[in-house]
Design a protein around this motif. Structure first.
Motif, PDB file in Angstrom:
ATOM      1  N   ASN A  22       0.830  -1.380   0.009  1.00  0.00           N
ATOM      2  CA  ASN A  22      -0.014   0.063   0.179  1.00  0.00           C
ATOM      3  C   ASN A  22       0.887   1.364   0.090  1.00  0.00           C
ATOM      4  N   TRP A  23       2.179   1.207  -0.047  1.00  0.00           N
ATOM      5  CA  TRP A  23       3.148   2.438   0.108  1.00  0.00           C
ATOM      6  C   TRP A  23       3.783   2.358  -1.260  1.00  0.00           C
ATOM      7  N   THR A  24       3.995   3.794  -1.824  1.00  0.00           N
ATOM      8  CA  THR A  24       4.627   3.930  -2.890  1.00  0.00           C
ATOM      9  C   THR A  24       5.561   5.284  -2.860  1.00  0.00           C
ATOM     10  N   ALA A  25       6.551   5.368  -3.597  1.00  0.00           N
ATOM     11  CA  ALA A  25       7.531   6.374  -3.473  1.00  0.00           C
ATOM     12  C   ALA A  25       7.851   6.973  -5.010  1.00  0.00           C
ATOM     13  N   LYS A  26       7.755   8.417  -5.022  1.00  0.00           N
ATOM     14  CA  LYS A  26       7.856   8.875  -6.229  1.00  0.00           C
ATOM     15  C   LYS A  26       9.103   9.734  -6.564  1.00  0.00           C
ATOM     16  N   ALA A  27       9.680  10.097  -7.862  1.00  0.00           N
ATOM     17  CA  ALA A  27      10.485  11.163  -8.022  1.00  0.00           C
ATOM     18  C   ALA A  27       9.923  11.768  -9.153  1.00  0.00           C
ATOM     19  N   GLU A  28       9.659  13.226  -9.222  1.00  0.00           N
ATOM     20  CA  GLU A  28       8.956  13.708 -10.335  1.00  0.00           C
ATOM     21  C   GLU A  28       9.473  15.270 -10.707  1.00  0.00           C
ATOM     22  N   PHE A  29       9.274  15.630 -12.043  1.00  0.00           N
ATOM     23  CA  PHE A  29       9.651  16.995 -12.498  1.00  0.00           C
ATOM     24  C   PHE A  29       8.820  17.509 -13.126  1.00  0.00           C
ATOM     25  N   LEU A  30       8.414  18.822 -12.960  1.00  0.00           N
ATOM     26  CA  LEU A  30       7.383  19.684 -13.438  1.00  0.00           C
ATOM     27  C   LEU A  30       7.775  21.063 -13.899  1.00  0.00           C
ATOM     28  N   TYR A  31       7.371  21.413 -15.099  1.00  0.00           N
ATOM     29  CA  TYR A  31       7.704  22.528 -15.768  1.00  0.00           C
ATOM     30  C   TYR A  31       6.240  23.435 -15.830  1.00  0.00           C
ATOM     31  N   ILE A  32       6.499  24.774 -15.299  1.00  0.00           N
ATOM     32  CA  ILE A  32       5.261  25.444 -14.937  1.00  0.00           C
ATOM     33  C   ILE A  32       5.418  26.966 -15.644  1.00  0.00           C
ATOM     34  N   ASP A  33       4.430  26.912 -16.531  1.00  0.00           N
ATOM     35  CA  ASP A  33       4.206  28.406 -17.390  1.00  0.00           C
ATOM     36  C   ASP A  33       3.108  29.223 -16.934  1.00  0.00           C
ATOM     37  N   LEU A  34       3.482  30.255 -16.175  1.00  0.00           N
ATOM     38  CA  LEU A  34       2.271  30.980 -15.767  1.00  0.00           C
ATOM     39  C   LEU A  34       2.075  32.399 -16.500  1.00  0.00           C
ATOM     40  N   GLY A  35       2.770  32.432 -17.791  1.00  0.00           N
ATOM     41  CA  GLY A  35       2.442  33.688 -18.776  1.00  0.00           C
ATOM     42  C   GLY A  35       3.075  34.763 -18.123  1.00  0.00           C
ATOM     43  N   SER A  36       2.253  36.044 -18.474  1.00  0.00           N
ATOM     44  CA  SER A  36       3.038  37.415 -18.140  1.00  0.00           C
ATOM     45  C   SER A  36       1.989  38.225 -17.630  1.00  0.00           C
ATOM     46  N   ASP A  37       2.348  38.978 -16.743  1.00  0.00           N
ATOM     47  CA  ASP A  37       1.260  40.223 -16.095  1.00  0.00           C
ATOM     48  C   ASP A  37       1.817  41.549 -16.275  1.00  0.00           C
ATOM     49  N   ASP A  38       0.966  42.284 -16.623  1.00  0.00           N
ATOM     50  CA  ASP A  38       1.239  43.857 -16.810  1.00  0.00           C
ATOM     51  C   ASP A  38       0.743  44.610 -15.710  1.00  0.00           C
ATOM     52  N   TYR A  39       1.540  45.557 -15.278  1.00  0.00           N
ATOM     53  CA  TYR A  39       1.012  46.729 -14.466  1.00  0.00           C
ATOM     54  C   TYR A  39       1.506  47.983 -14.639  1.00  0.00           C
ATOM     55  N   ILE A  40       1.077  49.031 -14.090  1.00  0.00           N
ATOM     56  CA  ILE A  40       1.747  50.316 -14.089  1.00  0.00           C
ATOM     57  C   ILE A  40       2.010  50.801 -12.683  1.00  0.00           C
ATOM     58  N   SER A  41       2.956  51.598 -12.812  1.00  0.00           N
ATOM     59  CA  SER A  41       3.344  52.296 -11.558  1.00  0.00           C
ATOM     60  C   SER A  41       3.449  53.774 -11.680  1.00  0.00           C
ATOM     61  N   VAL A  93       3.540  57.315 -16.379  1.00  0.00           N
ATOM     62  CA  VAL A  93       3.576  55.912 -15.552  1.00  0.00           C
ATOM     63  C   VAL A  93       4.624  55.130 -16.051  1.00  0.00           C
ATOM     64  N   TRP A  94       5.176  54.170 -14.981  1.00  0.00           N
ATOM     65  CA  TRP A  94       6.066  53.385 -15.460  1.00  0.00           C
ATOM     66  C   TRP A  94       5.434  52.229 -15.458  1.00  0.00           C
ATOM     67  N   ALA A  95       5.392  51.525 -17.114  1.00  0.00           N
ATOM     68  CA  ALA A  95       4.885  49.985 -17.209  1.00  0.00           C
ATOM     69  C   ALA A  95       5.715  49.038 -16.984  1.00  0.00           C
ATOM     70  N   SER A  96       5.394  47.863 -16.639  1.00  0.00           N
ATOM     71  CA  SER A  96       6.187  46.680 -16.423  1.00  0.00           C
ATOM     72  C   SER A  96       5.333  45.485 -16.756  1.00  0.00           C
ATOM     73  N   SER A  97       6.092  44.469 -17.766  1.00  0.00           N
ATOM     74  CA  SER A  97       5.708  43.133 -17.977  1.00  0.00           C
ATOM     75  C   SER A  97       6.473  42.233 -17.296  1.00  0.00           C
ATOM     76  N   VAL A  98       5.959  41.451 -16.511  1.00  0.00           N
ATOM     77  CA  VAL A  98       6.790  40.350 -15.813  1.00  0.00           C
ATOM     78  C   VAL A  98       6.294  38.861 -16.450  1.00  0.00           C
ATOM     79  N   ASP A  99       7.031  37.818 -16.818  1.00  0.00           N
ATOM     80  CA  ASP A  99       6.926  36.942 -17.393  1.00  0.00           C
ATOM     81  C   ASP A  99       7.565  35.842 -16.490  1.00  0.00           C
ATOM     82  N   THR A 100       6.618  34.589 -15.957  1.00  0.00           N
ATOM     83  CA  THR A 100       7.243  33.930 -14.771  1.00  0.00           C
ATOM     84  C   THR A 100       6.972  32.353 -15.321  1.00  0.00           C
ATOM     85  N   GLN A 101       8.427  31.443 -15.078  1.00  0.00           N
ATOM     86  CA  GLN A 101       8.178  30.367 -15.436  1.00  0.00           C
ATOM     87  C   GLN A 101       8.751  29.703 -14.011  1.00  0.00           C
TER      88      GLN A 101
END
Length: 286
Positions: A221-240, A253-261
Motif C-alpha cells: 500500500n505504499w509507493t515512493a516517487k520522483a517527479e519533475f514539472l515545468y510550470i508556465d504562468l504567462g505574463s502580467d502587466d501593471y503600471i507604476s 507612469v512606469w509600465a512593467s511586464s513580468v513573465d514567470t516560469q
C-alpha cells in the motif's frame, strides 16, 4: 489353497493402508500477492523549485497631450529595457489522486497544493535620458515572489515492471504571484522634486504544466516517487504611477511586464487505497 490366497490378499491390503497413512499431507496452495495500481492515493511531497523571471519596464504616458513636460517616444524608448533573472528555493506540499490499470497501462488524475519559498529581487542604478535629453541618475527595484502553487493534472503511465510505474503528466497550474516595480530619479538641481514611480501586482495566476516521473511500490500500500514539472504562468502587466516627494503627480507612469516560469524537482510518498484485486487466483492441481 483358497485360505492361503485370501490371507495373502488381506495382508497386501493392510500393508497398502499403512503405507498411505505414512504419506505426508500436501499443504493447500497459498495465494500469491499480485500488485495493482488501481485505486486512490494520498501523500506528501517536497523538493526544489526554480523560478525564471523576465522583465520589460519603461515609461509611458497616459495622456500625451495633457502633459506640458511630455517626453517624445524616442526619449521614452531610452527609458525602456528588458532583462531576466533566476532564483530558487524549497517547496513542500501534498497530493491526492486516483488511477486505473489495464494490463501495463495506467491512467489517472492528480491534484496537489504546495507552499513555495522562492522570490526574485533586482536592483539597477544607472543614468537614463529624461525630458529634453537631460541625463539623470536612475535607480530601479523589481521584485517577484511565488508564495504557493497548485496543479490539476492527468497522469498516463506504463507499469512494465509490475511495481514500477513510469508516467508522463500535464494539465493546469495556478500560483500566487506578487510583483512590484519602484523607480526613482534624481535631477541633482531640485532635491524637493525627485520623481518616483511605484506599482505592484498580486494575483492568483493560471497557467499550464507538463512533466513526468517514476513511482515505485515498495510495499503493498505504499509507493515512493520522483517527479519533475515545468510550470508556465504567462505574463502580467501593471503600471507604476508617478509621484514626487512634494506630492505632485502627472500622467506619466512606469509600465512593467513580468513573465514567470517555474521548474519543480521533488520526491514524494503515497498511501494507495486499492480498489481492485490484490491477490492472484489460486488454481488447484491434482
Amino acid at each position: 489353497m483358497k485360505r492361503i490366497l485370501l490371507a495373502s490378499v488381506a495382508a497386501l491390503g493392510l500393508a497398502g493402508t499403512a503405507s498411505a497413512a505414512d504419506l505426508a499431507v500436501r499443504a493447500a496452495p497459498v495465494p500469491v500477492p499480485l500488485f495493482t495500481w488501481t485505486g486512490c492515493y494520498l501523500g506528501i511531497n517536497g523538493g526544489w523549485i526554480g523560478q525564471d523571471t523576465s522583465y520589460t519596464t519603461g515609461r509611458q504616458l497616459l495622456a500625451p497631450f495633457g502633459d506640458p513636460d511630455a517626453a517624445t517616444p524616442a526619449e521614452n524608448a531610452l527609458l525602456t529595457h528588458s532583462y531576466s533573472s533566476s532564483q530558487s528555493g524549497g517547496t513542500i506540499g501534498g497530493q491526492f489522486g486516483c488511477q486505473y490499470q489495464w494490463g501495463w497501462f495506467v491512467l489517472g488524475g492528480e491534484w496537489d497544493a504546495n507552499w513555495a519559498g522562492v522570490k526574485d529581487d533586482n536592483f539597477f542604478s544607472y543614468s537614463a535620458a529624461a525630458t529634453n535629453n537631460v541625463w539623470f541618475p536612475r535607480q530601479e527595484w523589481t521584485h517577484t515572489q511565488m508564495d504557493w502553487f497548485t496543479t490539476a493534472r492527468v497522469r498516463v503511465g506504463a507499469a512494465w515492471w509490475d511495481r514500477v510505474l513510469v508516467y508522463a503528466t500535464g494539465g493546469l497550474a495556478m500560483a500566487s504571484v506578487d510583483s512590484y516595480t519602484h523607480v526613482a530619479f534624481n535631477n541633482g538641481n531640485n532635491p524637493f522634486f525627485i520623481p518616483q514611480y511605484f506599482g505592484a501586482y498580486r494575483e492568483s495566476r493560471i497557467g499550464w504544466t507538463v512533466g513526468g516521473g517514476i513511482e515505485w511500490a515498495f510495499a503493498q500500500n505504499w509507493t515512493a516517487k520522483a517527479e519533475f514539472l515545468y510550470i508556465d504562468l504567462g505574463s502580467d502587466d501593471y503600471i507604476s504611477p508617478r509621484t514626487s516627494f512634494n506630492g505632485t503627480t502627472d500622467t506619466r507612469v512606469w509600465a512593467s511586464s513580468v513573465d514567470t516560469q517555474a521548474y519543480v524537482a521533488r520526491v514524494g510518498i503515497n498511501y494507495l487505497f486499492h480498489l481492485g484485486p490484490v491477490v492472484a487466483p489460486v488454481v488447484a492441481r491434482y
